[in-house]
Write a protein that holds these residues in place. Sequence first.
Motif, PDB file in Angstrom:
ATOM      1  N   VAL B 314      16.052  -1.763 -12.325  1.00 23.16           N
ATOM      2  CA  VAL B 314      16.369  -1.427 -10.924  1.00 23.16           C
ATOM      3  C   VAL B 314      15.253  -0.532 -10.401  1.00 23.16           C
ATOM      4  N   GLY B 315      15.154  -0.461  -9.091  1.00 25.21           N
ATOM      5  CA  GLY B 315      14.271   0.531  -8.480  1.00 25.21           C
ATOM      6  C   GLY B 315      12.799   0.181  -8.483  1.00 25.21           C
ATOM      7  N   LEU B 316      12.471  -1.114  -8.477  1.00 24.25           N
ATOM      8  CA  LEU B 316      11.039  -1.454  -8.406  1.00 24.25           C
ATOM      9  C   LEU B 316      10.443  -0.934  -7.086  1.00 24.25           C
ATOM     10  N   ALA B 317      11.191  -1.088  -5.985  1.00 25.77           N
ATOM     11  CA  ALA B 317      10.675  -0.642  -4.678  1.00 25.77           C
ATOM     12  C   ALA B 317      10.369   0.853  -4.698  1.00 25.77           C
ATOM     13  N   ASP B 318      11.266   1.617  -5.302  1.00 23.81           N
ATOM     14  CA  ASP B 318      11.087   3.073  -5.321  1.00 23.81           C
ATOM     15  C   ASP B 318       9.877   3.460  -6.166  1.00 23.81           C
ATOM     16  N   ALA B 319       9.716   2.756  -7.292  1.00 24.42           N
ATOM     17  CA  ALA B 319       8.567   3.039  -8.150  1.00 24.42           C
ATOM     18  C   ALA B 319       7.269   2.725  -7.412  1.00 24.42           C
ATOM     19  N   VAL B 320       7.248   1.581  -6.742  1.00 21.45           N
ATOM     20  CA  VAL B 320       6.034   1.186  -6.014  1.00 21.45           C
ATOM     21  C   VAL B 320       5.754   2.169  -4.878  1.00 21.45           C
ATOM     22  N   ASN B 321       6.788   2.523  -4.128  1.00 17.97           N
ATOM     23  CA  ASN B 321       6.587   3.463  -3.018  1.00 17.97           C
ATOM     24  C   ASN B 321       6.011   4.798  -3.508  1.00 17.97           C
ATOM     25  N   TYR B 322       6.507   5.242  -4.646  1.00 13.20           N
ATOM     26  CA  TYR B 322       6.031   6.499  -5.231  1.00 13.20           C
ATOM     27  C   TYR B 322       4.532   6.400  -5.549  1.00 13.20           C
ATOM     28  N   LEU B 323       4.158   5.264  -6.143  1.00 10.97           N
ATOM     29  CA  LEU B 323       2.752   5.098  -6.537  1.00 10.97           C
ATOM     30  C   LEU B 323       1.842   4.892  -5.322  1.00 10.97           C
ATOM     31  N   LEU B 324       2.352   4.214  -4.310  1.00 11.42           N
ATOM     32  CA  LEU B 324       1.554   4.048  -3.085  1.00 11.42           C
ATOM     33  C   LEU B 324       1.229   5.420  -2.495  1.00 11.42           C
ATOM     34  N   LYS B 325       2.221   6.270  -2.516  1.00  8.46           N
ATOM     35  CA  LYS B 325       2.022   7.616  -1.983  1.00  8.46           C
ATOM     36  C   LYS B 325       0.980   8.357  -2.826  1.00  8.46           C
ATOM     37  N   ARG B 391      14.351  -5.501  -4.861  1.00  9.90           N
ATOM     38  CA  ARG B 391      14.512  -5.677  -3.417  1.00  9.90           C
ATOM     39  C   ARG B 391      13.755  -4.611  -2.634  1.00  9.90           C
ATOM     40  N   VAL B 392      13.426  -5.021  -1.421  1.00 14.76           N
ATOM     41  CA  VAL B 392      12.810  -4.099  -0.474  1.00 14.76           C
ATOM     42  C   VAL B 392      13.899  -3.143   0.010  1.00 14.76           C
ATOM     43  N   ARG B 393      13.550  -1.889   0.191  1.00 16.58           N
ATOM     44  CA  ARG B 393      14.548  -0.922   0.667  1.00 16.58           C
ATOM     45  C   ARG B 393      15.054  -1.319   2.050  1.00 16.58           C
ATOM     46  N   VAL B 394      16.370  -1.204   2.241  1.00 14.48           N
ATOM     47  CA  VAL B 394      16.953  -1.489   3.554  1.00 14.48           C
ATOM     48  C   VAL B 394      16.342  -0.515   4.555  1.00 14.48           C
ATOM     49  N   THR B 399       9.190  -8.922   8.288  1.00  9.96           N
ATOM     50  CA  THR B 399       9.772 -10.045   9.030  1.00  9.96           C
ATOM     51  C   THR B 399      10.376 -11.035   8.038  1.00  9.96           C
ATOM     52  N   PHE B 400      11.247 -11.874   8.554  1.00  6.98           N
ATOM     53  CA  PHE B 400      11.989 -12.812   7.705  1.00  6.98           C
ATOM     54  C   PHE B 400      11.044 -13.622   6.818  1.00  6.98           C
ATOM     55  N   VAL B 401      10.051 -14.242   7.438  1.00  5.05           N
ATOM     56  CA  VAL B 401       9.184 -15.127   6.659  1.00  5.05           C
ATOM     57  C   VAL B 401       8.345 -14.331   5.658  1.00  5.05           C
ATOM     58  N   ASP B 402       7.874 -13.164   6.056  1.00  6.18           N
ATOM     59  CA  ASP B 402       7.107 -12.341   5.119  1.00  6.18           C
ATOM     60  C   ASP B 402       7.993 -11.840   3.978  1.00  6.18           C
ATOM     61  N   HIS B 403       9.238 -11.550   4.313  1.00  9.02           N
ATOM     62  CA  HIS B 403      10.179 -11.087   3.291  1.00  9.02           C
ATOM     63  C   HIS B 403      10.433 -12.178   2.245  1.00  9.02           C
ATOM     64  N   LEU B 404      10.633 -13.401   2.739  1.00  9.84           N
ATOM     65  CA  LEU B 404      10.865 -14.522   1.818  1.00  9.84           C
ATOM     66  C   LEU B 404       9.674 -14.702   0.882  1.00  9.84           C
ATOM     67  N   LYS B 405       8.485 -14.645   1.451  1.00 14.20           N
ATOM     68  CA  LYS B 405       7.289 -14.885   0.628  1.00 14.20           C
ATOM     69  C   LYS B 405       7.066 -13.738  -0.356  1.00 14.20           C
ATOM     70  N   HIS B 406       7.295 -12.530   0.118  1.00 11.83           N
ATOM     71  CA  HIS B 406       7.129 -11.364  -0.742  1.00 11.83           C
ATOM     72  C   HIS B 406       8.068 -11.455  -1.948  1.00 11.83           C
ATOM     73  N   SER B 407       9.370 -11.648  -1.684  1.00 10.02           N
ATOM     74  CA  SER B 407      10.304 -11.586  -2.808  1.00 10.02           C
ATOM     75  C   SER B 407      10.188 -12.808  -3.709  1.00 10.02           C
ATOM     76  N   ALA B 408       9.807 -13.959  -3.139  1.00  6.09           N
ATOM     77  CA  ALA B 408       9.654 -15.159  -3.973  1.00  6.09           C
ATOM     78  C   ALA B 408       8.714 -14.893  -5.140  1.00  6.09           C
ATOM     79  N   SER B 409       7.691 -14.099  -4.898  1.00  5.74           N
ATOM     80  CA  SER B 409       6.694 -13.899  -5.952  1.00  5.74           C
ATOM     81  C   SER B 409       7.252 -13.073  -7.108  1.00  5.74           C
ATOM     82  N   PHE B 410       8.402 -12.429  -6.919  1.00  8.85           N
ATOM     83  CA  PHE B 410       8.979 -11.626  -8.001  1.00  8.85           C
ATOM     84  C   PHE B 410      10.110 -12.334  -8.754  1.00  8.85           C
ATOM     85  N   HIS B 411      10.610 -13.436  -8.207  1.00 14.59           N
ATOM     86  CA  HIS B 411      11.759 -14.078  -8.853  1.00 14.59           C
ATOM     87  C   HIS B 411      11.436 -14.600 -10.255  1.00 14.59           C
TER      88      HIS B 411
END
Lengths: 254, 513
Positions: B314-325, B391-394, B399-411
């Motif tokens: 869990v928490g891939l988004a949070d880990a990535v956000n932390y590292l981006l910062k 998942r991306v943080r709520v 955008t919808f299409v960018d979201h689909l493409k982004h998450s597809a790469s992690f499935h």
Amino acid sequence: MKLPIHRIIPFSNVEGIGNRTSIFVQGCNINCLYCHNSETIPKDFTSVHLFTVEEMIKEIKANMPFIRGITVSGGEPTLYHKFLIDLFNEAHKMGLTCYIDSNGFFDKNQINDLIQVTDKFLFDVKGIGKSLNKLCFSNFLLENLNSVKMKSERFTISQEHISNLKYLLSLNKIEEVRLVYLKGYYNEEKVIEVIANELKNYPDIPLKIIRVHARGLTPSRAKALKGHIPSKLDVEKLNKLAYSKGIQQINYIL
Amino acid sequence: MEANIQDIIEITTSRSLTYQQKLFNLANVSERLISPVEILGYTNEEMKYINNQMICDLNEGYALYKPRYIVPDYNVYIEKGCSFLELEPPKNLDECLDGLLIIYSHVPSVTSFPVFIGHLDRLIDPFITDENKDYIKIKRFLNHIDKTITDSFCHADIGPYETVAGRLILKAVMELKNPTPNMTIRYDKDKTSREFAKLAAKSCLLVSKPSFSNDAYYTKDVGNHAICSCYNALPFAGGAYTLSRLRLGTIVKAVKSLDELISELLPKVSKLMLSIMDKRNTHIVEKSNFFESNFLAREGFIAKENFTSMFAIVGLADAVNYLLKLEGLEETFGKSSRGDEIGHLIMKSIEKEVNAHIGKYISRTNNRHLLHAQVGADLHEEDKNNTPAHRVRVGEEPTFVDHLKHSASFHSYFPSGTGDLFALDQTYVDHLDSVVDIIDGAFASGYRYITTYLKNTDLIRVTGYLVKKSEVEKARGDNPVLRDTTWFGSGTDDNAHVFDRLLREQEDEVTNS
């Protein structure tokens, strides 16, 4: 050659079957009182994006594989028939279907090459007869449209748009016929009769009746509609009338 | 987490838990009164990483006596009956439905409720004789499940082929609007008719189920499987012994750089969790006598050769956000190409460890624990720092299409399950072809699983299971509620604001062009 684009909606489900990218061109050949995209009417390209075919294809490709096609709306797409031929040929190579949302006010001989490469038209019947002058061909509220006056004779008297509908039907290129319903500008019974007459040999092609509404209109346009908005009951009555005239597939939007 | 006597007092005196919820919670506490060091042989270092919250065992317990997820082959009952329950093979629809309900009440799981109740359409269809009469029976059967299996991790599968039973099930589900059972259509556009897919898409919009699973993809990875619990793809006639998870949003806070995370800490914590999972599997197989005593195993509904276990994050988004910062970037996961790069580096580091490790008692999946994108929980303060799965943080959605493409790469990382959810606007109900187009596009892009629901409905999918928003409000008012999942939904919404996912709407385009 570049296409003036007012806006692109990546996913649209209301401009033809399936999930499609909708492309709204800038510039229209008419000026409907109830136009909800009236900012797309002027052929004023100072504040819009101008796209080459290549740039358009890049925009469209970004939405694949989630879309099955594109729909060009506007504005009036057929104004840009030469550009659209190239765009549609490229889109077809990518396996996408290409639709046009048109008001039917075009010269079919002039745009015939575009018609041949268009999969389907969403065809708005704006009305028939003299009322069109006031409803669609006036310079009311927009002073920069000289071209609208030229339309008057061809379409109010000879009803060329209805011949265009007939022609497209004969080519199996109509996806749906639409009628924006407002009261007091045209004789709705006659319009329905004309549409029913054209659709009688095409029972699978739907008519979509859209009740005009003033939400989101500019104040002057909203004012012009005052007293012309049909009640929901009126729409249901028109729906019944359309059935009685033999149109088999009808959707209406209240 | 180990439990204590105080937990027992709190449970027994709670004013908001039902009798049954108290009973099950007490059983869970008792499993956690015994130290895992003592009973499972956890090392001090393993304990350290459980106690610092980097590894979470989801309070699964230590005195283990059943696998976490059980995926019975209910055809055994259809063909041979059940001798332990003294059931003959069913001869008609009434007997079939009645027998299934009886068996459900004897299928163990981590929640004490069955997490898989069968490929319902395949089980029921041969007994259909009269659509109208049988519809009433099917609807009653499904309603019975909702009121007695009070846990919406209970999951039914339909598809990929259209059947009469499948259509009747969808019709009943849309009329009942119940949270349970959770449901998946195993979708394959080469096998599923367009009409059936559209009906399922309509149901998914109106009552948030069934979700769509990419059947060909899961079959390639897991073989003969079923979708159970939230969206777990698990071996058929088996299941999963355990699910432990890495809290990536917690782990990341201990490092100074991306490199330290992916080269040192993640490999280390992953190895510890793999070892913990092996110990858990071993205890269930060698010590619990589950397979020796349970009728499901003795009569062939399940076999221990068909079990695996689930290594979750869990928490891939949070880990990535932390590292981006840390890298000085003002970007967030889902809207950042560097964020995607970091996300993939993290997942590849974990995947490498998981695939290198020979696990215990999981020969069914090539002796490998299966990676899983866990949907979150509310067990500790740290869960606020761990967004569900990848998942991306709520609030940070692209955008919808960018979201689909982004998450597809992690499935692709998650053979034992992942999925994304999208809140759509009302216009899609009248344009189901559009919904199926989007699903087809998602699967062609590498999606394993997708749910599309209407934002304005009462019944919504929290992360992988369904709750009624009105029930959550009841629970928040300290009132008893029928389903334990309502509590989970409430906690997850508090942490991840999942009721507020971005609405995917179009502008009001009346084409008055």
